[in-house]
Write a protein that holds these residues in place. Structure first.
Motif, mmCIF file in Angstrom:
data_model
loop_
_atom_site.group_PDB
_atom_site.id
_atom_site.type_symbol
_atom_site.label_atom_id
_atom_site.label_comp_id
_atom_site.label_asym_id
_atom_site.label_seq_id
_atom_site.Cartn_x
_atom_site.Cartn_y
_atom_site.Cartn_z
ATOM 1 N N THR A 175 -11.316 -48.459 119.058
ATOM 2 C CA THR A 175 -12.061 -47.121 118.879
ATOM 3 C C THR A 175 -12.237 -46.540 117.791
ATOM 4 O OG1 THR A 175 -11.117 -46.642 121.334
ATOM 5 C CG2 THR A 175 -12.126 -44.989 120.144
ATOM 6 N N ASP A 176 -13.378 -46.167 117.403
ATOM 7 C CA ASP A 176 -13.826 -45.963 116.186
ATOM 8 C C ASP A 176 -15.377 -45.260 116.286
ATOM 9 O OD1 ASP A 176 -13.447 -45.055 113.609
ATOM 10 O OD2 ASP A 176 -13.786 -47.257 112.616
ATOM 11 N N ASN A 177 -15.328 -44.223 115.526
ATOM 12 C CA ASN A 177 -16.914 -43.714 115.273
ATOM 13 C C ASN A 177 -17.276 -43.267 116.801
ATOM 14 O OD1 ASN A 177 -16.978 -43.573 112.387
ATOM 15 N ND2 ASN A 177 -17.160 -45.890 112.532
ATOM 16 N N GLY A 178 -16.645 -42.795 117.628
ATOM 17 C CA GLY A 178 -17.107 -42.484 119.063
ATOM 18 C C GLY A 178 -17.254 -43.904 120.094
ATOM 19 N N TYR A 179 -17.134 -45.098 119.659
ATOM 20 C CA TYR A 179 -17.254 -46.197 120.365
ATOM 21 C C TYR A 179 -15.664 -46.843 120.786
ATOM 22 C CZ TYR A 179 -22.097 -45.681 119.050
ATOM 23 O OH TYR A 179 -23.467 -45.392 118.788
ATOM 24 N N LYS A 192 -23.907 -53.886 114.041
ATOM 25 C CA LYS A 192 -25.046 -53.209 114.640
ATOM 26 C C LYS A 192 -25.367 -54.075 116.062
ATOM 27 C CE LYS A 192 -26.757 -52.098 110.082
ATOM 28 N NZ LYS A 192 -27.967 -52.115 109.131
ATOM 29 N N TYR A 208 -22.390 -52.416 110.061
ATOM 30 C CA TYR A 208 -22.946 -51.196 109.839
ATOM 31 C C TYR A 208 -22.004 -50.498 108.837
ATOM 32 C CZ TYR A 208 -20.170 -48.524 113.169
ATOM 33 O OH TYR A 208 -19.270 -48.087 114.095
ATOM 34 N N GLU A 209 -20.717 -50.971 108.645
ATOM 35 C CA GLU A 209 -19.819 -50.487 107.535
ATOM 36 C C GLU A 209 -18.942 -51.507 107.115
ATOM 37 O OE1 GLU A 209 -15.926 -48.438 109.413
ATOM 38 O OE2 GLU A 209 -17.669 -47.196 109.792
ATOM 39 N N TYR A 217 -17.989 -52.516 114.985
ATOM 40 C CA TYR A 217 -18.408 -52.235 113.592
ATOM 41 C C TYR A 217 -19.572 -53.141 113.393
ATOM 42 C CZ TYR A 217 -13.785 -50.542 113.201
ATOM 43 O OH TYR A 217 -12.698 -49.635 113.426
#
Length: 124
Positions: A88-92, A111, A51-52, A109
């Motif tokens: 850990t990134d974007n709350g995950y 989907k 997704y990024e 990262y």
């Protein structure tokens, strides 16, 4: 045809579709991917989509060499998943890394679920 024979034939047919499902999904992604890498999607049994934009590593950790990157939204062929460095990134937070044709990416990262939508049974 008896009901029992019909039920057995239906189960066999459903099993065949379940086995072909990942290959069919990868082929569908490859057919819609007109950019570089369509052949790489078709070479693997599964397809994942970041997704990024994400770095691809030679192993399941950021301490491994960066061997490339995958642009956000670009499908890539995937084989299996392994546990590795926790990211850990974007709350995950997740320690699952997916083995692509090119190398490994953190499932944080990708989907989908915690395995990047690979089956839980697709462990390397």
């Amino acid at each position: 045809m008896s009901t029992r024979t019909f039920a057995r034939a239906a189960l066999v047919g459903a099993g065949a579709l379940a086995l072909l499902g990942p290959l069919t999904a990868a082929t569908a992604f490859a057919a819609s991917d007109t950019g570089r890498g369509a052949d790489r999607v078709m070479a693997a049994p599964y397809a994942v989509v970041p997704y990024e934009t994400v770095n691809v590593r030679s192993g399941p950790s950021t301490s491994y060499d960066k061997v490339g990157s995958v642009t956000a939204g670009q499908p890539r062929g995937a084989y299996c998943w392994v546990t590795g460095q926790t990211i850990t990134d974007n709350g995950y937070t997740n320690n699952v890394w997916v083995k692509l044709v090119e190398g490994y990416v953190s499932a944080v990262y990708l989907k989908g679920d915690k395995y990047g939508d690979l089956p839980a049974s697709a462990r390397c």
